[in-house]
Design an enzyme around this catalytic site. Structure first.
Site: not given
Length: 271
Positions: A2-3
């Site tokens: 996850p960015e």
DNA sequence: CCCAAGACCTGGCGGC
DNA sequence: TGCCGCCAGGTCTTGG
């Protein structure tokens, strides 16, 4: 995985299911995440109603009357909403169960994620206290980056990935933003003009906003809360494209290491 | 203060 | 098929 765009996508995805709902059970099957999950998490959380799901940097904050549940997804974590009971699979480390048969399930292969309980104002917690501005806020400007970069010899890519400077710029979008701004990722942060930092601030905002609009990038194991993959990966201009022609000039994209992280850029278009 | 490197984990992949 | 080394979206912590 996850960015920031993925975390924001997950936040938007889970909030409608759990806002206003009361927690009735908490099951922690793997207490050994990045930090130990507090042994009293269940007793703190049970009976509380979620008042909202917020995001600060890549931290998700589930606010209740008496405190805040902080969730971080590390490199490989994701959250799903279950509306039917489902036996936990491998790496399904924790469930937060709500009245009405809704379950929020955390899965995290590498266990770099976190599940912590915060008393009082979460902004005062040590993990959140020293964070820089949100990249989508007006606080991120060319002038701000220029001021912060003065005298710094660090390469600009790790500079913009420093959460004390600005939060939420991860390894993928750092490369993408610098490509868009035409800046060599290895250039010393303190040797970039105000005008070029203006371009970079705009590029960061655009890249992240587009990714959020697209519902997050897919790399390997990302799924949103319904288990559907995101689809922004095709729009990446340089990340993961070593050897492929640059969309601007046709020269091959190169891959280098910067601050221990893979970095992709075009030698022709980025100076 | 600044910067680089190490640490935490599991799993997929390519090469032999 | 098996084993080995390398690589992966994050970020706190340590050491120079």
């Amino acid at each position: 995985m996850p960015e920031l765009p993925e975390v924001e996508t997950i936040r938007c995805g889970i909030e409608p299911f759990i806002k206003g709902r009361r927690v009735i059970q908490v099951s922690v099957r793997t207490p050994r995440l990045r930090w130990p999950v507090p042994a009293d998490l269940a007793s703190r959380l049970c009976g509380q109603t979620v008042q909202g799901v917020e995001r600060r940097a890549k931290y998700l904050l589930l606010r209740t009357e008496v405190g805040t549940l902080l969730i971080h997804l590390g490199m490989s974590g994701f959250l799903r909403i279950l509306q039917q009971p489902q036996p936990p699979g491998k790496h399904d480390h924790a469930d937060i169960e709500f009245a009405g048969g809704i379950c929020l399930r955390l899965n995290d292969v590498r266990r770099f994620g976190a599940l912590l309980w915060l008393d009082g104002d979460p902004r005062h917690h040590s993990l959140l206290a020293d964070l820089g501005p949100e990249p989508l806020s007006a606080e991120l400007s060319g002038d701000y980056l220029y001021q912060r970069s003065k005298g710094r010899r660090l390469a600009v890519k790790p500079f913009i990935m420093d959460s004390r400077v600005v939060v939420g710029v991860g390894n993928i979008y750092a490369s993408e933003s610098l490509f868009r701004a035409g800046i060599d990722p290895a250039r010393a942060a303190g040797r970039i003009s105000l005008a070029r930092y203006g371009c970079l601030a705009t590029a960061i905002r655009q890249v992240l906003q587009e990714a959020i609009a697209a519902g997050g990038t897919t790399l390997r194991d990302f799924s949103d809360q319904h288990g559907r993959p995101g689809y922004f990966a095709q729009q990446l201009q340089v990340y993961g494209r070593a050897g492929e022609p640059c969309s601007g000039c046709g020269q091959a994209i190169v891959k280098i290491q910067l601050g221990q992280r893979s970095t992709y850029f075009c030698r022709q278009c980025q100076r």
